[in-house]
Scaffold this active site. Structure first.
Site, short mmCIF file in Angstrom:
data_model
loop_
_atom_site.label_atom_id
_atom_site.label_comp_id
_atom_site.label_asym_id
_atom_site.label_seq_id
_atom_site.Cartn_x
_atom_site.Cartn_y
_atom_site.Cartn_z
N LYS A 121 -40.60 85.52 40.77
CA LYS A 121 -39.55 85.02 41.96
C LYS A 121 -38.74 86.10 42.46
CE LYS A 121 -39.28 80.10 40.12
NZ LYS A 121 -38.43 78.91 39.97
N ARG A 149 -45.77 78.19 29.85
CA ARG A 149 -44.63 77.40 29.87
C ARG A 149 -43.48 77.59 28.70
NH1 ARG A 149 -43.51 74.77 34.65
NH2 ARG A 149 -41.71 73.60 33.31
N PHE A 178 -32.64 69.85 45.61
CA PHE A 178 -32.69 71.32 45.66
C PHE A 178 -33.80 71.81 46.35
CE2 PHE A 178 -35.09 69.69 41.88
CZ PHE A 178 -36.46 70.15 42.20
N GLU A 222 -52.51 75.58 42.87
CA GLU A 222 -51.58 76.73 43.19
C GLU A 222 -52.31 78.04 42.95
OE1 GLU A 222 -48.39 76.42 40.14
OE2 GLU A 222 -47.70 74.46 41.02
N ARG A 233 -36.72 83.13 30.75
CA ARG A 233 -35.60 82.69 31.47
C ARG A 233 -34.12 82.87 30.71
NH1 ARG A 233 -38.79 77.27 34.00
NH2 ARG A 233 -39.33 78.27 35.89
N HIS A 272 -42.11 81.27 37.82
CA HIS A 272 -42.77 80.18 37.99
C HIS A 272 -43.94 79.93 37.19
CE1 HIS A 272 -44.52 76.45 40.01
NE2 HIS A 272 -45.73 77.23 39.74
N ASN A 319 -34.27 81.49 38.25
CA ASN A 319 -34.60 81.20 36.86
C ASN A 319 -35.84 82.34 36.84
OD1 ASN A 319 -36.62 79.78 38.24
ND2 ASN A 319 -36.14 77.72 36.96
N TYR A 323 -44.27 74.13 47.25
CA TYR A 323 -43.34 73.24 46.47
C TYR A 323 -43.45 71.96 47.03
CZ TYR A 323 -41.32 76.87 43.24
OH TYR A 323 -41.05 77.82 42.19
P1 IDP Z 1 -40.02 74.32 36.66
O1 IDP Z 1 -40.06 75.81 37.67
O2 IDP Z 1 -39.64 74.90 35.24
O3 IDP Z 1 -41.36 73.97 36.41
P2 IDP Z 1 -39.17 72.27 38.30
O4 IDP Z 1 -38.55 71.19 38.01
O5 IDP Z 1 -40.62 72.35 38.72
O6 IDP Z 1 -39.08 73.72 37.43
O7 IDP Z 1 -38.60 72.93 39.64
C1 IDP Z 1 -38.93 74.06 40.24
C2 IDP Z 1 -37.85 74.88 40.52
O8 IDP Z 1 -36.98 74.37 41.42
C3 IDP Z 1 -37.28 75.67 39.32
O9 IDP Z 1 -38.07 76.50 38.87
C4 IDP Z 1 -35.81 75.89 40.12
O10 IDP Z 1 -36.15 77.10 40.74
C5 IDP Z 1 -35.60 74.98 41.13
N1 IDP Z 1 -34.73 73.73 40.62
C6 IDP Z 1 -35.28 73.06 39.76
N2 IDP Z 1 -34.16 72.00 39.52
C7 IDP Z 1 -33.07 72.57 40.15
C8 IDP Z 1 -31.52 71.93 40.36
O11 IDP Z 1 -31.46 70.92 39.86
N3 IDP Z 1 -31.13 72.59 41.25
C9 IDP Z 1 -31.45 73.80 41.76
N4 IDP Z 1 -32.74 74.32 41.65
C10 IDP Z 1 -33.72 73.76 41.05
MG MG Z 2 -42.46 73.15 38.14
#
Ligand code: IDP
Ligand code: MG
Length: 140
Positions: free
Chosen positions: A11, A87, A59, A128, A104, A117, A114, A51
């Protein structure tokens, strides 16, 4: 377990923090084969398309602004159980909950920023990978 493919993105925060090398080394150490790779910068609309499953979440706006804020590195990885193993190497979405040694835990600065992805299931991986790469660009 079969050899499968997954889509990963370094990212904008990971690129800006100079973590490209750290991430590539971690992939190689964990026996992922990089079968496609490119750098690009997403438009806001392209980030929203990627997304789309998160549209409507609180978010979403901030996430898609962040994801279109700078250069990213997009890759297809191949390996045994690649989706689940990636993961595990990434760690939990929120770095505060990520296990020691995960990408992370090591490099992320917030739940949004973070650094990486990874696809979460075979159907999302297929979507994707196709979002960024044609079959001709994947060299295994
Ligand atoms: P993942 O990347 O671990 O699969 P997802 O739930 O798919 O997590 O969320 C996609 C991305 O959205 C996350 O990697 C993060 O950058 C962002 N994100 C997820 N939850 C939050 C939140 O509660 N606040 C702000 N950003 C979030
Ligand atoms: Mg995800």
């Amino acid at each position: 377990m079969a050899v499968t493919r997954t889509l990963t993105i370094i990212k904008p925060d990971g690129v800006a923090q100079n973590n490209i090398g750290d991430v590539l080394r971690t992939f190689e150490e964990n026996k992922f084969k990089i079968v496609a790779m490119k750098m690009l910068r997403l438009t806001k609309q392209q980030a929203e398309g990627f997304y789309a499953v998160h549209r409507g979440k609180p978010f979403f706006e901030s996430l898609t602004t962040f994801m279109s804020s700078g250069r990213i590195v997009v890759m297809v990885l191949e390996g045994e159980d690649a989706i689940n193993r990636l993961r595990a190497v990434m760690g939990a979405t929120n770095p505060a909950n990520a296990a020691e040694g995960t990408l992370r835990k090591r490099f992320a600065t917030s739940i949004e920023h973070n650094i990486i992805h990874g696809s979460d299931a075979p159907d999302t991986a297929a979507f994707e990978i196709g979002y960024f790469f044609s079959e001709m660009e994947i060299v295994s």
